[in-house]
Design a protein around this motif. Structure first.
Motif, PDB file in Angstrom:
ATOM      1  N   ILE A  10      27.286  18.631  42.529  1.00  0.00           N
ATOM      2  CA  ILE A  10      27.623  17.260  42.717  1.00  0.00           C
ATOM      3  C   ILE A  10      26.318  16.809  41.335  1.00  0.00           C
ATOM      4  N   MET A  11      25.185  16.603  41.729  1.00  0.00           N
ATOM      5  CA  MET A  11      24.123  16.635  41.424  1.00  0.00           C
ATOM      6  C   MET A  11      23.411  16.953  40.423  1.00  0.00           C
ATOM      7  N   ARG A  12      23.745  18.198  40.651  1.00  0.00           N
ATOM      8  CA  ARG A  12      23.324  19.142  39.419  1.00  0.00           C
ATOM      9  C   ARG A  12      24.113  19.685  38.207  1.00  0.00           C
ATOM     10  N   ILE A  13      25.988  18.972  38.466  1.00  0.00           N
ATOM     11  CA  ILE A  13      26.940  18.291  37.450  1.00  0.00           C
ATOM     12  C   ILE A  13      25.784  17.482  37.000  1.00  0.00           C
ATOM     13  N   ARG A  14      25.801  16.525  37.565  1.00  0.00           N
ATOM     14  CA  ARG A  14      25.248  15.294  36.963  1.00  0.00           C
ATOM     15  C   ARG A  14      24.391  15.504  36.523  1.00  0.00           C
ATOM     16  N   SER A  15      23.343  16.119  36.773  1.00  0.00           N
ATOM     17  CA  SER A  15      22.213  16.932  35.498  1.00  0.00           C
ATOM     18  C   SER A  15      22.486  17.224  34.004  1.00  0.00           C
ATOM     19  N   GLU A  16      23.260  17.889  34.618  1.00  0.00           N
ATOM     20  CA  GLU A  16      24.203  18.580  33.295  1.00  0.00           C
ATOM     21  C   GLU A  16      24.271  17.707  32.110  1.00  0.00           C
ATOM     22  N   VAL A  17      25.008  17.382  33.015  1.00  0.00           N
ATOM     23  CA  VAL A  17      26.194  16.233  31.963  1.00  0.00           C
ATOM     24  C   VAL A  17      25.339  15.399  31.235  1.00  0.00           C
ATOM     25  N   ILE A  18      24.124  14.461  31.672  1.00  0.00           N
ATOM     26  CA  ILE A  18      23.038  13.754  30.847  1.00  0.00           C
ATOM     27  C   ILE A  18      22.543  14.672  30.111  1.00  0.00           C
ATOM     28  N   LYS A  19      22.168  15.888  30.365  1.00  0.00           N
ATOM     29  CA  LYS A  19      21.672  16.652  29.584  1.00  0.00           C
ATOM     30  C   LYS A  19      22.718  17.039  28.325  1.00  0.00           C
ATOM     31  N   ALA A  20      24.091  17.247  28.828  1.00  0.00           N
ATOM     32  CA  ALA A  20      24.375  17.967  27.549  1.00  0.00           C
ATOM     33  C   ALA A  20      25.254  17.024  26.497  1.00  0.00           C
ATOM     34  N   MET A  21      25.388  15.261  27.235  1.00  0.00           N
ATOM     35  CA  MET A  21      25.595  14.697  26.331  1.00  0.00           C
ATOM     36  C   MET A  21      24.343  13.963  25.486  1.00  0.00           C
ATOM     37  N   ARG A  22      23.137  13.805  25.860  1.00  0.00           N
ATOM     38  CA  ARG A  22      21.975  13.481  25.206  1.00  0.00           C
ATOM     39  C   ARG A  22      21.754  14.728  23.996  1.00  0.00           C
ATOM     40  N   ASP A  23      22.342  16.191  24.390  1.00  0.00           N
ATOM     41  CA  ASP A  23      21.464  17.342  23.448  1.00  0.00           C
ATOM     42  C   ASP A  23      22.873  16.596  21.860  1.00  0.00           C
ATOM     43  N   TRP A  24      23.370  16.441  22.744  1.00  0.00           N
ATOM     44  CA  TRP A  24      24.854  16.145  21.420  1.00  0.00           C
ATOM     45  C   TRP A  24      24.874  15.118  20.471  1.00  0.00           C
ATOM     46  N   LEU A  25      23.643  13.792  20.871  1.00  0.00           N
ATOM     47  CA  LEU A  25      24.077  13.085  20.271  1.00  0.00           C
ATOM     48  C   LEU A  25      22.569  13.300  19.381  1.00  0.00           C
ATOM     49  N   ASP A  26      21.652  13.793  20.377  1.00  0.00           N
ATOM     50  CA  ASP A  26      20.202  14.284  19.713  1.00  0.00           C
ATOM     51  C   ASP A  26      20.289  15.174  18.522  1.00  0.00           C
ATOM     52  N   ASP A  27      21.084  16.409  18.467  1.00  0.00           N
ATOM     53  CA  ASP A  27      21.812  16.948  17.449  1.00  0.00           C
ATOM     54  C   ASP A  27      22.582  16.651  16.361  1.00  0.00           C
ATOM     55  N   HIS A  28      23.364  15.365  16.298  1.00  0.00           N
ATOM     56  CA  HIS A  28      23.877  14.378  15.461  1.00  0.00           C
ATOM     57  C   HIS A  28      22.844  13.178  14.804  1.00  0.00           C
ATOM     58  N   ASP A  29      21.567  13.351  14.634  1.00  0.00           N
ATOM     59  CA  ASP A  29      20.556  12.384  14.567  1.00  0.00           C
ATOM     60  C   ASP A  29      20.513  11.016  15.330  1.00  0.00           C
ATOM     61  N   PHE A  30      21.170  10.920  16.512  1.00  0.00           N
ATOM     62  CA  PHE A  30      20.690   9.888  16.785  1.00  0.00           C
ATOM     63  C   PHE A  30      19.249   9.412  18.649  1.00  0.00           C
ATOM     64  N   ILE A  31      18.552   8.309  17.462  1.00  0.00           N
ATOM     65  CA  ILE A  31      17.446   8.280  18.530  1.00  0.00           C
ATOM     66  C   ILE A  31      17.927   7.315  19.444  1.00  0.00           C
ATOM     67  N   LEU A  32      17.532   7.704  21.206  1.00  0.00           N
ATOM     68  CA  LEU A  32      17.559   7.148  21.916  1.00  0.00           C
ATOM     69  C   LEU A  32      16.199   5.886  21.928  1.00  0.00           C
ATOM     70  N   MET A  33      17.016   4.506  22.301  1.00  0.00           N
ATOM     71  CA  MET A  33      16.815   3.459  21.509  1.00  0.00           C
ATOM     72  C   MET A  33      16.508   2.574  23.055  1.00  0.00           C
ATOM     73  N   ASP A  34      15.781   2.388  24.263  1.00  0.00           N
ATOM     74  CA  ASP A  34      17.441   1.777  25.256  1.00  0.00           C
ATOM     75  C   ASP A  34      16.371   0.268  25.020  1.00  0.00           C
ATOM     76  N   THR A  35      17.188  -0.055  26.253  1.00  0.00           N
ATOM     77  CA  THR A  35      17.230  -1.949  26.058  1.00  0.00           C
ATOM     78  C   THR A  35      17.401  -2.574  27.060  1.00  0.00           C
TER      79      THR A  35
END
Length: 433
Positions: free
Chosen positions: A133-158
């Motif tokens: 489960i933890m390995r999938i959790r890590s992959e889910v996070i990476k996949a989500m961030r990769d998609w956003l980063d590849d679509h011109d989104f900027i990580l900007m934490d609140t």
RNA sequence: UCCUCGAUAGCUCAACGGUAGAGCACCCGGCUGUUAACCGGGUGGUUGUUGGUUCGAAUCCAACUCGGGGAGCCA
């Protein structure tokens, strides 16, 4: 290092036929008079070591027989492919070095109850299912961030420490901030809107806190939420982004974490169907559908958990429920100009009973209406002054969504409770360990 | 906050008004292909707490404590 080749079990196939050294822990052992099987785990995987008494000598064989569960060991042996082994390979052991003999381990390999496992979460995490489960959790996070980063989104934490509620103060964890009241964030969204006006397409990703007295398989007091926010984006584009984003995430996990999904015995044929576009249903139609199923509800009533389960069962994909009544939704959502009694919003309901995965809306961009809404909801105007400023200075149509990480992981993994989807779940009245 | 279920060995459970038991873990012994290995023996209990009913309570009753599932609310 003594000419030894240290190997990670996940890469063991690369060492077939070679002698390697694995540094890990004893997961389990079986033995007969002259042959012992020791299952070694190193975090990256599990592999069985075969220890023959006549190959290692009496002393080392006795050591293997005396090893306790979870003792830390460094094992040297030759990698052999073997069809009898679940991983395809096993280790013909030539040497076992004891690093530390573990005390009697609380978590045996038999079944355990929820309370016991949660009290031992720090040790429970070592088991194959939790590791998967933890390995999938890590992959889910990476996949989500990769998609956003590849679509011109900027990580900007609140910020996590905030002066006021995003959507009301009843469910906030309160803390002291040098003599003033502060609250743990329940959403980064309002700050995200400021970020979007600065950078265009942004997302924040971090823990959020809800002090709700919720005690269900779908709730954590502390959970991780990823919230994209887009300037010059209407609700239609917002939904298209969501379905592309989520479908990509699911397919990425299928591709990269097939072994872990197998460990979890997940029916992956259901995940293979998760491709864009997703079906949509208006709130109006949802209410009519629920009535036709015998649910006692009416237009204007918010959808409950059982309602969501019924709606989620209609399709094999997640379904967007769109345009809820203005009265049941958050103050910042933009009313439909053609029909102000509903807002431009959607909830994405997961299939298989996993409930709401995403909440989303187009935001109010008219300063007059924003000011009016804040007064209607009795929110402190001083605290929201900066937020109102956003609509005063160059307001544009903008939209965003928030996706619950643990709910998404739960669904992808087929878990029956969110508590397994996060390393250390914070549950109602449970903050140990 | 409400509804509902539960608490017995380290763990998972049985015993349902009449001597607290099994499997696993642990200890001792056996076994060269085990897959939650298996076989034989052993250690292990103030039955969540307090009170009540009874000749007798793990068992029935009440309160409390802790926990599970769910509702509301949400992601």
């Amino acid at each position: 290092m003594d000419g030894l080749t240290y190997a990670r079990i996940s890469h063991i196939a690369e060492y077939a036929g070679q002698e390697v050294t694995i540094r890990g822990w004893l997961y389990n052992k079986r033995s007969s008079g002259k042959l012992a099987f020791i299952i070694i785990r190193d975090g990256s995987g599990f592999i069985q070591g075969v220890v023959a008494k006549n190959a290692v000598g009496d002393e080392m064989f006795e050591l293997c027989n005396s090893l306790t569960q979870e003792s830390s060991i460094i094992v040297t042996g030759t990698v052999q492919d073997d069809p009898r082994s679940p991983g395809g390979y096993e280790l013909q052991v030539s040497k076992v070095e004891l690093v530390y003999m573990a005390e009697e381990y609380p978590i045996s390999l038999k079944e355990h109850g929820v309370d016991f496992l949660l009290d031992h979460r720090h040790l429970w995490l070592r088991t194959p299912r939790q590791v998967a489960i933890m390995r999938i959790r890590s992959e889910v996070i990476k996949a989500m961030r990769d998609w956003l980063d590849d679509h011109d989104f900027i990580l900007m934490d609140t910020p996590i420490l905030t002066p006021a509620a995003c959507e009301g103060t009843t469910t906030l964890f309160e803390t002291d901030y040098y003599g003033e009241k502060a609250y743990l964030s329940q959403s980064g969204q309002l700050y995200n809107e400021a970020n979007a006006m600065a950078l265009g397409r942004v997302y924040c990703f971090g823990p959020t806190f809800r002090a709700e007295k919720s005690k269900t398989r779908r709730h954590l007091m502390e959970f991780w939420m990823l919230e994209p926010e887009m300037a010059y984006c209407d609700q239609e584009e917002n939904m298209q982004i969501q379905e592309q984003f989520l479908a990509y995430t699911v397919q990425r996990v299928l591709e990269k974490r097939a072994a872990e999904l197998k460990t979890l015995e997940r029916d992956t044929s259901k995940l293979e169907k998760i491709i864009a576009p997703f079906p949509r249903m208006s709130y109006d139609d949802a209410i009519e559908y629920l009535k036709s199923k015998g649910v006692d509800t009416y237009w204007g009533n918010d959808l409950g958990a059982t309602d969501e389960t019924l709606l989620g069962e209609i399709h094999e994909k997640p379904v967007f429920i769109t345009n809820y009544p203005t009265a049941v939704k958050a103050f910042y959502m933009k009313p439909d100009p053609k029909r102000p009694e509903v807002v431009l919003c959607s909830d994405l309901i997961g299939p298989e009973g996993y409930g709401e995965l995403i909440g989303s809306s187009q935001r109010i961009d008219d300063p007059q209406l924003m000011f009016q809404r804040i007064k209607e909801h009795n929110l402190p105007e001083d605290a929201y002054k900066w937020y109102i400023d956003l609509s005063r200075y160059g307001s544009v149509p903008h939209s965003g969504f928030g996706i619950g990480l643990e709910r998404t992981i739960s669904w992808i993994c087929g878990l029956d409770h969110l508590r397994e989807a996060i390393p250390f779940p914070r549950l109602l009245n449970r903050i140990y360990p």
